[in-house]
Design a protein around this motif. Structure first.
Motif, PDB file in Angstrom:
ATOM      1  N   UNK A  36      14.966   2.457   7.276  1.00  0.00           N
ATOM      2  CA  UNK A  36      15.331   1.887   8.575  1.00  0.00           C
ATOM      3  C   UNK A  36      16.421   2.693   9.268  1.00  0.00           C
ATOM      4  N   UNK A  37      17.430   3.087   8.531  1.00  0.00           N
ATOM      5  CA  UNK A  37      18.544   3.844   9.126  1.00  0.00           C
ATOM      6  C   UNK A  37      18.062   5.200   9.637  1.00  0.00           C
ATOM      7  N   UNK A  38      17.272   5.884   8.857  1.00  0.00           N
ATOM      8  CA  UNK A  38      16.771   7.209   9.249  1.00  0.00           C
ATOM      9  C   UNK A  38      15.916   7.098  10.510  1.00  0.00           C
ATOM     10  N   UNK A  39      15.030   6.119  10.543  1.00  0.00           N
ATOM     11  CA  UNK A  39      14.178   5.979  11.724  1.00  0.00           C
ATOM     12  C   UNK A  39      14.986   5.525  12.942  1.00  0.00           C
ATOM     13  N   UNK A  40      16.006   4.686  12.736  1.00  0.00           N
ATOM     14  CA  UNK A  40      16.882   4.294  13.848  1.00  0.00           C
ATOM     15  C   UNK A  40      17.607   5.498  14.430  1.00  0.00           C
ATOM     16  N   UNK A  41      17.855   6.493  13.609  1.00  0.00           N
ATOM     17  CA  UNK A  41      18.541   7.704  14.059  1.00  0.00           C
ATOM     18  C   UNK A  41      17.565   8.705  14.684  1.00  0.00           C
ATOM     19  N   UNK A  42      16.298   8.316  14.809  1.00  0.00           N
ATOM     20  CA  UNK A  42      15.324   9.138  15.506  1.00  0.00           C
ATOM     21  C   UNK A  42      14.554  10.127  14.646  1.00  0.00           C
ATOM     22  N   UNK A  43      14.584   9.938  13.345  1.00  0.00           N
ATOM     23  CA  UNK A  43      13.911  10.863  12.437  1.00  0.00           C
ATOM     24  C   UNK A  43      12.740  10.176  11.745  1.00  0.00           C
ATOM     25  N   UNK A  44      11.948  10.956  11.049  1.00  0.00           N
ATOM     26  CA  UNK A  44      10.829  10.436  10.265  1.00  0.00           C
ATOM     27  C   UNK A  44      11.285  10.345   8.816  1.00  0.00           C
ATOM     28  N   UNK A  45      11.171   9.155   8.249  1.00  0.00           N
ATOM     29  CA  UNK A  45      11.572   8.938   6.860  1.00  0.00           C
ATOM     30  C   UNK A  45      10.352   9.012   5.956  1.00  0.00           C
ATOM     31  N   UNK A  46      10.504   9.717   4.843  1.00  0.00           N
ATOM     32  CA  UNK A  46       9.453   9.808   3.826  1.00  0.00           C
ATOM     33  C   UNK A  46      10.036   9.224   2.536  1.00  0.00           C
ATOM     34  N   UNK A  47       9.450   8.134   2.086  1.00  0.00           N
ATOM     35  CA  UNK A  47       9.987   7.431   0.925  1.00  0.00           C
ATOM     36  C   UNK A  47       8.991   7.402  -0.226  1.00  0.00           C
ATOM     37  N   UNK A  48       9.420   7.830  -1.413  1.00  0.00           N
ATOM     38  CA  UNK A  48       8.525   7.737  -2.563  1.00  0.00           C
ATOM     39  C   UNK A  48       8.163   6.281  -2.870  1.00  0.00           C
ATOM     40  N   UNK A  49       9.011   5.368  -2.459  1.00  0.00           N
ATOM     41  CA  UNK A  49       8.708   3.958  -2.708  1.00  0.00           C
ATOM     42  C   UNK A  49       7.430   3.542  -1.993  1.00  0.00           C
ATOM     43  N   UNK A  50       7.232   4.061  -0.802  1.00  0.00           N
ATOM     44  CA  UNK A  50       6.019   3.730  -0.062  1.00  0.00           C
ATOM     45  C   UNK A  50       4.845   4.592  -0.524  1.00  0.00           C
ATOM     46  N   UNK A  51       5.122   5.829  -0.910  1.00  0.00           N
ATOM     47  CA  UNK A  51       4.057   6.707  -1.409  1.00  0.00           C
ATOM     48  C   UNK A  51       3.470   6.162  -2.702  1.00  0.00           C
ATOM     49  N   UNK A  52       4.325   5.548  -3.499  1.00  0.00           N
ATOM     50  CA  UNK A  52       3.912   5.063  -4.814  1.00  0.00           C
ATOM     51  C   UNK A  52       3.523   3.588  -4.800  1.00  0.00           C
ATOM     52  N   UNK A  53       3.340   3.025  -3.633  1.00  0.00           N
ATOM     53  CA  UNK A  53       3.077   1.588  -3.547  1.00  0.00           C
ATOM     54  C   UNK A  53       1.754   1.180  -4.204  1.00  0.00           C
ATOM     55  N   UNK A  54       0.915   2.147  -4.501  1.00  0.00           N
ATOM     56  CA  UNK A  54      -0.339   1.820  -5.184  1.00  0.00           C
ATOM     57  C   UNK A  54      -0.104   1.478  -6.655  1.00  0.00           C
ATOM     58  N   UNK A  55       1.084   1.783  -7.155  1.00  0.00           N
ATOM     59  CA  UNK A  55       1.422   1.418  -8.542  1.00  0.00           C
ATOM     60  C   UNK A  55       2.248   0.135  -8.472  1.00  0.00           C
ATOM     61  N   UNK A  56       1.630  -1.010  -8.686  1.00  0.00           N
ATOM     62  CA  UNK A  56       2.360  -2.264  -8.569  1.00  0.00           C
ATOM     63  C   UNK A  56       3.308  -2.458  -9.751  1.00  0.00           C
ATOM     64  N   UNK A  57       4.177  -3.427  -9.605  1.00  0.00           N
ATOM     65  CA  UNK A  57       5.223  -3.662 -10.606  1.00  0.00           C
ATOM     66  C   UNK A  57       4.624  -3.984 -11.976  1.00  0.00           C
ATOM     67  N   UNK A  58       3.590  -4.779 -12.011  1.00  0.00           N
ATOM     68  CA  UNK A  58       2.971  -5.133 -13.290  1.00  0.00           C
ATOM     69  C   UNK A  58       2.413  -3.895 -13.981  1.00  0.00           C
ATOM     70  N   UNK A  59       1.762  -3.027 -13.224  1.00  0.00           N
ATOM     71  CA  UNK A  59       1.197  -1.807 -13.796  1.00  0.00           C
ATOM     72  C   UNK A  59       2.305  -0.893 -14.302  1.00  0.00           C
ATOM     73  N   UNK A  60       3.384  -0.755 -13.531  1.00  0.00           N
ATOM     74  CA  UNK A  60       4.514   0.075 -13.978  1.00  0.00           C
ATOM     75  C   UNK A  60       5.020  -0.400 -15.336  1.00  0.00           C
TER      76      UNK A  60
END
Length: 151
Positions: free
Chosen positions: A27-51
Motif C-alpha cells: 500500500x505504501x509503495x503504490x501510494x508513493x506512485x510506484x508498482x509494488x511486487x510482493x512475493x506474498x501475492x506471487x506465492x498466493x497459490x500456496x495456501x497456509x495449510x499446504x505450506x
C-alpha cells in the motif's frame, strides 16, 4: 519504478506468514506512485495449510524461482525488518546484488519512536513505524536511481 518487497514469511505461520507487513508495504509503495511486487501475492497459490503440510523446504523449491524471476524485472528492492533472518530474503538480496538491482533496508533502528516491527505490526504505532520505514526505503531507492540516471 517497480519495487520488489522482500521480508520474512516462514517465521510467522500463525500470522498468515507476515501478510500484514507485506500488505502495508504494498500500500505504501503504490501510494508513493510506484508498482509494488510482493512475493506474498506471487506465492498466493500456496495456501497456509499446504505450506504447513509440505514444509518450508518444498515451499522454497516452488516459490523462490517465481520470486527471483519477479525480482529480476524490478528497478529496486526493499527489505522488511527481519529480512536477514529469512533464508529466502537472503537469497533475494544476493541475487539483487548479482543483478545490480538496488537493495534498500532503510535505517530501522534510527530512533526508538521509529522502530519498525520485525513481523506483523501489533498496534497502530508499529504500523506507523513500518509505514515510515517503507517510506524511507522507497525515498532512498528513488535517490539512488536518480543518481544512477544522472551519472
Amino acid at each position: 519504478m517497480r519495487i520488489y518487497i522482500a521480508g520474512p514469511m516462514g517465521a510467522f505461520p500463525d500470522d498468515e506468514f507476515n501478510r500484514k507487513s507485506f500488505e502495508i508495504a504494498w500500500n505504501k509503495i503504490t501510494q508513493m506512485g510506484h508498482i509494488a511486487i510482493s512475493p506474498h501475492f506471487l506465492e498466493s497459490t500456496i495456501d497456509i495449510e499446504t505450506r504447513s503440510r509440505i514444509g518450508m523446504g518444498q515451499v522454497y523449491r516452488y516459490a523462490l524461482p517465481i520470486d527471483i524471476f519477479a525480482l529480476s524485472s524490478c528497478d529496486g528492492a526493499i527489505a522488511l525488518p527481519g529480512w536477514h533472518d529469512s533464508r529466502g530474503s537472503r537469497v533475494e538480496e544476493h541475487v539483487s546484488r548479482l543483478m545490480e538491482i538496488p537493495w534498500d533496508v532503510g535505517n530501522q533502528y534510527d530512533s526508538p519512536q521509529n522502530h519498525a516491527p520485525t513481523g506483523p505490526p501489533k498496534n497502530d504505532d508499529e504500523k506507523h513505524a513500518l509505514e515510515m520505514y517503507i517510506h524511507e526505503c522507497v525515498k532512498s531507492l528513488e535517490n539512488r536511481l536518480k543518481e544512477k540516471t544522472d551519472a
